[in-house]
Design a protein around this motif. Sequence first.
Motif, mmCIF file in Angstrom:
data_model
loop_
_atom_site.group_PDB
_atom_site.id
_atom_site.type_symbol
_atom_site.label_atom_id
_atom_site.label_comp_id
_atom_site.label_asym_id
_atom_site.label_seq_id
_atom_site.Cartn_x
_atom_site.Cartn_y
_atom_site.Cartn_z
ATOM 1 N N SER A 70 0.790 -1.210 -0.127
ATOM 2 C CA SER A 70 -0.003 -0.080 -0.026
ATOM 3 C C SER A 70 0.823 1.182 -0.045
ATOM 4 C CB SER A 70 -0.991 -0.016 1.316
ATOM 5 O OG SER A 70 -0.096 0.320 2.344
ATOM 6 N N ASN A 71 2.226 1.105 -0.025
ATOM 7 C CA ASN A 71 3.217 2.349 -0.066
ATOM 8 C C ASN A 71 3.482 2.561 -1.398
ATOM 9 O OD1 ASN A 71 5.170 3.912 0.417
ATOM 10 N ND2 ASN A 71 6.388 2.735 1.601
ATOM 11 N N PRO A 72 3.552 3.656 -1.897
ATOM 12 C CA PRO A 72 3.887 4.164 -3.089
ATOM 13 C C PRO A 72 5.249 3.846 -3.622
ATOM 14 C CG PRO A 72 2.716 6.047 -2.291
ATOM 15 C CD PRO A 72 2.860 4.924 -1.159
ATOM 16 N N LYS A 73 6.229 3.452 -2.332
ATOM 17 C CA LYS A 73 7.593 3.192 -2.662
ATOM 18 C C LYS A 73 7.698 1.486 -2.295
ATOM 19 C CE LYS A 73 9.546 7.301 -0.690
ATOM 20 N NZ LYS A 73 10.517 8.172 0.428
ATOM 21 N N PHE A 74 6.678 0.814 -2.714
ATOM 22 C CA PHE A 74 6.707 -0.470 -2.418
ATOM 23 C C PHE A 74 7.699 -1.090 -3.494
ATOM 24 C CE2 PHE A 74 4.785 -4.576 -4.486
ATOM 25 C CZ PHE A 74 5.025 -5.408 -3.572
ATOM 26 N N ASP A 75 8.475 -1.793 -3.257
ATOM 27 C CA ASP A 75 9.462 -2.542 -4.063
ATOM 28 C C ASP A 75 9.137 -4.174 -4.263
ATOM 29 O OD1 ASP A 75 11.946 -3.702 -5.158
ATOM 30 O OD2 ASP A 75 12.980 -2.103 -4.319
ATOM 31 N N LYS A 76 8.476 -4.522 -5.423
ATOM 32 C CA LYS A 76 7.839 -5.739 -5.574
ATOM 33 C C LYS A 76 9.062 -7.098 -5.505
ATOM 34 C CE LYS A 76 4.909 -8.158 -8.974
ATOM 35 N NZ LYS A 76 5.636 -9.268 -9.074
ATOM 36 N N VAL A 77 10.176 -6.441 -6.318
ATOM 37 C CA VAL A 77 11.334 -7.359 -6.077
ATOM 38 C C VAL A 77 11.755 -7.832 -4.809
ATOM 39 C CG1 VAL A 77 13.581 -7.972 -7.185
ATOM 40 C CG2 VAL A 77 11.763 -7.033 -8.632
ATOM 41 N N ALA A 78 12.314 -6.774 -4.305
ATOM 42 C CA ALA A 78 12.961 -6.931 -2.850
ATOM 43 C C ALA A 78 11.668 -7.453 -1.914
ATOM 44 C CB ALA A 78 13.104 -5.347 -2.247
ATOM 45 N N SER A 79 10.502 -7.120 -2.161
ATOM 46 C CA SER A 79 9.458 -7.683 -1.163
ATOM 47 C C SER A 79 9.360 -8.971 -1.399
ATOM 48 C CB SER A 79 8.154 -6.737 -1.357
ATOM 49 O OG SER A 79 6.942 -7.657 -0.901
ATOM 50 N N GLU A 80 9.215 -9.572 -2.706
ATOM 51 C CA GLU A 80 9.039 -10.998 -3.022
ATOM 52 C C GLU A 80 10.227 -11.709 -2.436
ATOM 53 O OE1 GLU A 80 8.445 -11.281 -7.128
ATOM 54 O OE2 GLU A 80 6.267 -10.808 -6.990
ATOM 55 N N ASP A 81 11.537 -11.187 -2.493
ATOM 56 C CA ASP A 81 12.696 -11.977 -2.080
ATOM 57 C C ASP A 81 12.634 -12.317 -0.503
ATOM 58 O OD1 ASP A 81 15.576 -13.015 -2.708
ATOM 59 O OD2 ASP A 81 15.782 -11.772 -1.036
ATOM 60 N N ALA A 82 12.208 -10.935 0.120
ATOM 61 C CA ALA A 82 12.026 -10.930 1.521
ATOM 62 C C ALA A 82 11.105 -11.734 2.174
ATOM 63 C CB ALA A 82 11.885 -9.447 2.133
ATOM 64 N N TYR A 83 10.075 -11.884 1.428
ATOM 65 C CA TYR A 83 8.924 -12.891 1.864
ATOM 66 C C TYR A 83 9.296 -14.437 1.764
ATOM 67 C CZ TYR A 83 4.501 -15.043 2.474
ATOM 68 O OH TYR A 83 3.544 -15.944 3.155
ATOM 69 N N SER A 84 10.007 -14.633 0.562
ATOM 70 C CA SER A 84 10.625 -15.921 0.483
ATOM 71 C C SER A 84 11.420 -16.282 1.687
ATOM 72 C CB SER A 84 10.961 -16.038 -0.861
ATOM 73 O OG SER A 84 11.826 -17.414 -1.201
ATOM 74 N N LEU A 85 12.234 -15.428 1.888
ATOM 75 C CA LEU A 85 13.096 -15.828 3.076
ATOM 76 C C LEU A 85 12.487 -15.894 4.398
ATOM 77 C CD1 LEU A 85 16.409 -13.409 2.480
ATOM 78 C CD2 LEU A 85 16.098 -15.775 2.082
#
Length: 280
Positions: A256-271
Amino acid sequence: MNKLLLTLLVSTVSYFGFSQSCCSPTSSLKKDDMQLMASTKEFQKAHAEPLPYTHVSLVGGEMIQFKTPDGQTANAFLIKATTKSNKYLFVYQEWWGLNDHIKKQAEIFYNDLKDVNVIAIDMYDGKIATTAEDAGKYMSGADPKRLQSIIQGAVAYVGPKAKIASVGWCFGGGLSLKSALLEGKQAVGCVMYYGMPEKDVEKLKTLHCDVLGLFAAKEQWISPAVVAQFEKDMSAAGKKVKVKNYDAEHAFANPSNPKFDKVASEDAYSLAINYLKSKF
């Protein structure tokens, strides 16, 4: 003789009263650096207002209340495992409060963990911010004793046989670590997304689990230097921590944040999800 006994009695009572007030766990509580930052305009400007979203649970998530040791009650969004389980994931809100975005994220973890109860804990006692100004007010004004009491109440609610892992973002990242410390031997894992680390090595020595830290290298508050010191402190405490610094801004994992980083977020969630699966 009576005067002597009275003097000794008064001295003894005064001593124990002083020792309890200065040395008890709750009296030494104070706001951490992140709470203090929340009232600054610079920190508030770094947080864009969350996008509108209304969550409708598809798996039976519901709001509950539980008692807290300070004589009050607290709220939480609970999603029960489909079969009876003593496995629990505590989810800690961003500085906005327990809003629908956090409920959605709790449900995502629930769906991927399968047989784990997920409980997203309301640390603001019903208050939810929609502006950075209000979020800063709620976060900076939160009483550390009340925050601790809410966590302790949640631990008591799930019971002494529960295995507990925690995850949180921003303000909740720091709360996730505080939760792991308060869970004692029930703690099995802790994930903190760009949250302020505990800086007291003696407290870190009491951890009963390792920590996964997911941080934003572009932010100035929980900076790479702060993260590096956390790694040193954990090592000094004899505890394990795995850290990954992303080339991203604070709150990069919030869609919901305009600075959302999809690539970093997906990698972090995977970890994060693989880490949590390994703990249950």
